[in-house]
Design an enzyme around this catalytic site. Structure first.
Site, PDB file in Angstrom:
ATOM      1  N   ASN A  37      17.874  -0.328  -1.182  1.00 40.16           N
ATOM      2  CA  ASN A  37      17.412  -1.479  -0.813  1.00 40.16           C
ATOM      3  C   ASN A  37      18.487  -2.356  -0.743  1.00 40.16           C
ATOM      4  OD1 ASN A  37      16.225  -3.421   0.837  1.00 40.16           O
ATOM      5  ND2 ASN A  37      14.839  -3.142  -0.012  1.00 40.16           N
ATOM      6  N   HIS A 122      -0.637  -3.049   0.430  1.00 36.86           N
ATOM      7  CA  HIS A 122      -0.043  -4.096  -0.725  1.00 36.86           C
ATOM      8  C   HIS A 122      -0.812  -5.343  -0.154  1.00 36.86           C
ATOM      9  CE1 HIS A 122       2.993  -6.160  -1.844  1.00 36.86           C
ATOM     10  NE2 HIS A 122       2.996  -7.052  -1.768  1.00 36.86           N
ATOM     11  N   ARG A 147      -3.572  -3.240  -3.934  1.00 38.11           N
ATOM     12  CA  ARG A 147      -2.371  -4.224  -4.498  1.00 38.11           C
ATOM     13  C   ARG A 147      -3.250  -5.279  -4.199  1.00 38.11           C
ATOM     14  NH1 ARG A 147       3.423  -2.137  -5.968  1.00 38.11           N
ATOM     15  NH2 ARG A 147       3.575  -3.264  -3.576  1.00 38.11           N
ATOM     16  N   TYR A 159       7.722 -12.875  -5.733  1.00 41.54           N
ATOM     17  CA  TYR A 159       8.086 -11.792  -5.440  1.00 41.54           C
ATOM     18  C   TYR A 159       6.436 -10.607  -5.105  1.00 41.54           C
ATOM     19  CZ  TYR A 159       6.941  -6.096  -5.096  1.00 41.54           C
ATOM     20  OH  TYR A 159       6.091  -5.358  -4.830  1.00 41.54           O
ATOM     21  N   ASP A 210       1.405  -5.144  -9.401  1.00 41.57           N
ATOM     22  CA  ASP A 210       3.078  -4.965  -9.723  1.00 41.57           C
ATOM     23  C   ASP A 210       2.726  -6.011 -10.518  1.00 41.57           C
ATOM     24  OD1 ASP A 210       5.686  -4.446  -9.496  1.00 41.57           O
ATOM     25  OD2 ASP A 210       5.342  -3.660  -7.746  1.00 41.57           O
ATOM     26  N   HIS A 212       6.713  -5.965 -11.376  1.00 41.74           N
ATOM     27  CA  HIS A 212       8.128  -5.859 -11.452  1.00 41.74           C
ATOM     28  C   HIS A 212       8.612  -6.437 -12.141  1.00 41.74           C
ATOM     29  CE1 HIS A 212      10.682  -6.315  -7.374  1.00 41.74           C
ATOM     30  NE2 HIS A 212       9.807  -5.674  -7.257  1.00 41.74           N
ATOM     31  N   GLU A 236       1.633  -2.049 -13.306  1.00 40.54           N
ATOM     32  CA  GLU A 236       2.649  -1.749 -12.570  1.00 40.54           C
ATOM     33  C   GLU A 236       4.080  -2.464 -13.335  1.00 40.54           C
ATOM     34  OE1 GLU A 236       2.525  -0.723  -8.380  1.00 40.54           O
ATOM     35  OE2 GLU A 236       4.847  -0.954  -8.173  1.00 40.54           O
ATOM     36  N   GLU A 262       9.719   2.596 -10.188  1.00 36.49           N
ATOM     37  CA  GLU A 262       9.863   3.305  -9.779  1.00 36.49           C
ATOM     38  C   GLU A 262      11.923   2.844  -9.155  1.00 36.49           C
ATOM     39  OE1 GLU A 262       7.845  -0.718  -7.360  1.00 36.49           O
ATOM     40  OE2 GLU A 262      10.016  -1.622  -7.666  1.00 36.49           O
ATOM     41  N   ARG A 283       6.218   6.537 -11.122  1.00 38.02           N
ATOM     42  CA  ARG A 283       7.013   6.125  -9.488  1.00 38.02           C
ATOM     43  C   ARG A 283       7.401   6.540  -9.605  1.00 38.02           C
ATOM     44  NH1 ARG A 283       4.146   2.437  -7.146  1.00 38.02           N
ATOM     45  NH2 ARG A 283       5.947   1.645  -6.929  1.00 38.02           N
ATOM     46  N   HIS A 312       6.563   4.982  -5.320  1.00 34.70           N
ATOM     47  CA  HIS A 312       6.607   4.388  -5.210  1.00 34.70           C
ATOM     48  C   HIS A 312       6.765   4.580  -2.801  1.00 34.70           C
ATOM     49  CE1 HIS A 312      10.748   1.087  -4.180  1.00 34.70           C
ATOM     50  NE2 HIS A 312       9.813   0.276  -3.921  1.00 34.70           N
ATOM     51  N   GLU A 339       1.867   5.143  -2.583  1.00 36.15           N
ATOM     52  CA  GLU A 339       1.984   3.189  -2.116  1.00 36.15           C
ATOM     53  C   GLU A 339       1.891   4.202  -0.881  1.00 36.15           C
ATOM     54  OE1 GLU A 339       5.175   1.026  -3.734  1.00 36.15           O
ATOM     55  OE2 GLU A 339       4.646  -0.548  -2.521  1.00 36.15           O
ATOM     56  N   TRP A 402      14.455 -10.165 -11.356  1.00 34.10           N
ATOM     57  CA  TRP A 402      13.801  -9.928  -9.664  1.00 34.10           C
ATOM     58  C   TRP A 402      12.726  -9.397 -10.160  1.00 34.10           C
ATOM     59  CZ3 TRP A 402      12.547  -7.323  -5.208  1.00 34.10           C
ATOM     60  CH2 TRP A 402      11.933  -7.913  -4.984  1.00 34.10           C
TER      61      TRP A 402
HETATM   62  C1  CS2 Z   1       8.159  -2.721  -4.874  1.00 34.95           C
HETATM   63  C2  CS2 Z   1       8.963  -2.504  -4.016  1.00 34.95           C
HETATM   64  O1  CS2 Z   1       6.268  -1.851  -4.095  1.00 34.95           O
HETATM   65  C3  CS2 Z   1       6.736  -1.785  -4.504  1.00 34.95           C
HETATM   66  O2  CS2 Z   1       6.342  -1.480  -5.678  1.00 34.95           O
HETATM   67  O3  CS2 Z   1       8.276  -3.536  -6.334  1.00 34.95           O
HETATM   68  O4  CS2 Z   1       8.365  -3.560  -2.522  1.00 34.95           O
HETATM   69  C4  CS2 Z   1      10.599  -3.158  -4.379  1.00 34.95           C
HETATM   70  O5  CS2 Z   1      10.826  -4.513  -4.771  1.00 34.95           O
HETATM   71  C5  CS2 Z   1      11.081  -3.489  -3.178  1.00 34.95           C
HETATM   72  O6  CS2 Z   1      11.648  -1.568  -3.140  1.00 34.95           O
HETATM   73  C6  CS2 Z   1      13.021  -3.172  -3.694  1.00 34.95           C
HETATM   74  O7  CS2 Z   1      13.913  -2.181  -2.939  1.00 34.95           O
HETATM   75 MG    MG Z   2       6.621  -2.193  -7.919  1.00 31.43          MG
END
Ligand code: CS2
Ligand code: MG
Length: 402
Positions: A37, A122, A147, A159, A210, A212, A236, A262, A283, A312, A339, A402
């Site tokens: 990404n 999510h 989540r 996020y 999460d 992040h 997470e 992830e 993950r 992930h 996920e 981020w």
């Molecule tokens: C995230 C993702 O799904 C998750 O757990 O942390 O959405 C992540 O931000 C993206 O895969 C980034 O490309």
């Molecule tokens: Mg994540």
């Protein structure tokens, strides 16, 4: 079985995906996801300019040898770009091997260990009330695990909270958008969310959260402790994991289960986390972790230390990764959870697949291979569009994670 062609397909049915299609002299082809990404074209070039020239003419059945050739042969090992490119080739070759055997991929891995793959959705909202309602929507859809992410009072955006609730997509800018972050505001808001969720829905569903990669180990310890009464399935990415030993402090202070990985690209990113039993779920998934060949090693190492998989599965992992992951999940003995962020109908049309959601589980079909294809004519209708993930700053302007 010789490889006679390999091509990279970049398409943007709402978001960018990079896919490799490998064809053999027996007319069989396999496909693999190569999406990283916000850095998609780097992997496309790595494949096109550096790996594909070495791939043509090789025996498609020698998956391990090809993996080692590209891993060792680069001299420059590991890293997300290289490992994503290797993963794409690896998954396409497993797809071919399973098609050649006329078997679904999970059969080659060792057969079925379970009937369905438990997934988590999510749920997100701008505030606690909206997130609680969203969690209710997932419960109504049959999810066993959800989540929950919520906006932080005093921060304009964060996020995990998006306008489109069902098709979450963070890569939202032609240049990176800038978010603001405050750890203290965040730490005050999260326990309230989970207290409200448990008061509203009880304890029958698994809840996850999460962070992040935004906390220090001691801040993560505080959060983990404050969430203990709400019995999370996992917390997470609470701490960035470049310093694996940093998880010791976090781990020693809380019984909230810990998940991370992830953004890892190899077993060396999690070797200490696993062998010191500093985490409960790993993950790292197929597309960013060197494919099925390498993920299998991570899963086996994890099994020795009571660590389970929790791959992930955000929208930037294409249906090809999801299909391959579901075959892996259906087989792997130390499976934890998967996920599942739904792809848009446009994406699903470009990547026809035979997995489906059934009452909290994803179920795979019996199509030979990993069961996911690419419709090249449809893919061609959606040209690449540059899109970045956001960046983050603290309230005083300092660059942050981020
Ligand atoms: C995230 C993702 O799904 C998750 O757990 O942390 O959405 C992540 O931000 C993206 O895969 C980034 O490309
Ligand atoms: Mg994540």
């Amino acid at each position: 079985m010789k490889i006679i062609d390999a091509k990279v397909i970049v398409t943007c049915p709402g978001r960018n995906f990079v896919t490799i299609k490998i064809t053999t002299d027996q007319g069989l082809y396999g496909i693999g996801d190569a999406t990283l990404n916000g850095r998609e074209l780097a992997v496309a070039s790595y494949l096109q300019d550096h790996l594909i020239p070495c791939l043509i003419g090789r025996d498609a059945s020698r998956i391990e040898d090809i993996w080692q050739f590209f891993y060792r042969g680069a001299y420059w090992r590991r890293g997300p770009v290289g490992m994503t490119a290797i993963a794409a080739i690896d998954v396409a070759l497993w797809d071919i091997k399973a098609k050649a055997a006329n078997m679904p991929l999970y059969q080659l891995l060792g057969g079925r260990s379970r009937d369905g793959v438990m997934v988590y959705g999510h749920a997100n909202g701008r505030d606690i009330a909206e997130t609680v309602a969203e969690v209710g929507r997932y419960i109504d859809m049959g999810y066993k695990a959800i989540r929950a992410q919520t906006g932080v009072p005093g921060l304009a955006s964060t996020y995990g909270v998006s306008g489109d609730k069902m098709y979450y997509e963070p890569a939202d800018g032609n240049l990176p958008t800038e978010n603001l972050w405050s750890t203290s505001k965040y730490l005050n808001s999260v326990p309230k969310l989970f207290e409200t969720l448990r008061d509203t829905y009880g304890f029958d569903h698994h809840l996850l959260h999460d962070t992040h990669h935004r906390l220090t180990p001691i801040e993560a310890a505080q959060l983990g402790k404050s969430l203990e009464p709400y019995k999370l399935f996992w917390l997470e990415d609470a701490v960035p994991a470049e310093l694996q030993e940093g998880f010791r402090l976090f781990r020693q202070h809380t019984t909230t289960p810990i998940a991370v990985g992830e953004v890892f690209s190899s077993i060396h990113d999690c070797q200490q986390l696993i062998s010191e039993q500093l985490i409960d779920y790993i993950r790292t998934t197929i597309v960013h972790g060197g494919g099925i060949t390498h993920l299998r090693r991570i899963a086996h190492l994890a099994e020795l230390y009571h660590v389970r998989t929790g791959f992930h599965g955000a929208t930037d992992l294409s249906p090809v990764t999801m299909g391959a992951a579901l075959h892996f999940d259906t087989w792997v003995p130390n499976f934890g959870i998967q996920e599942y962020m739904r792809h848009t109908p446009e994406t699903d049309e470009v990547f026809p697949h035979d997995y489906h959601f059934d009452n909290g589980y994803l179920k795979i079909g019996e199509t030979p291979g990993h069961g996911v294809d690419i419709d090249e004519a449809k893919a061609a209708k959606y040209p690449y569009q540059r899109a970045y993930l956001p960046v983050n700053r603290l309230e005083d302007g300092t660059m942050f994670n981020w």
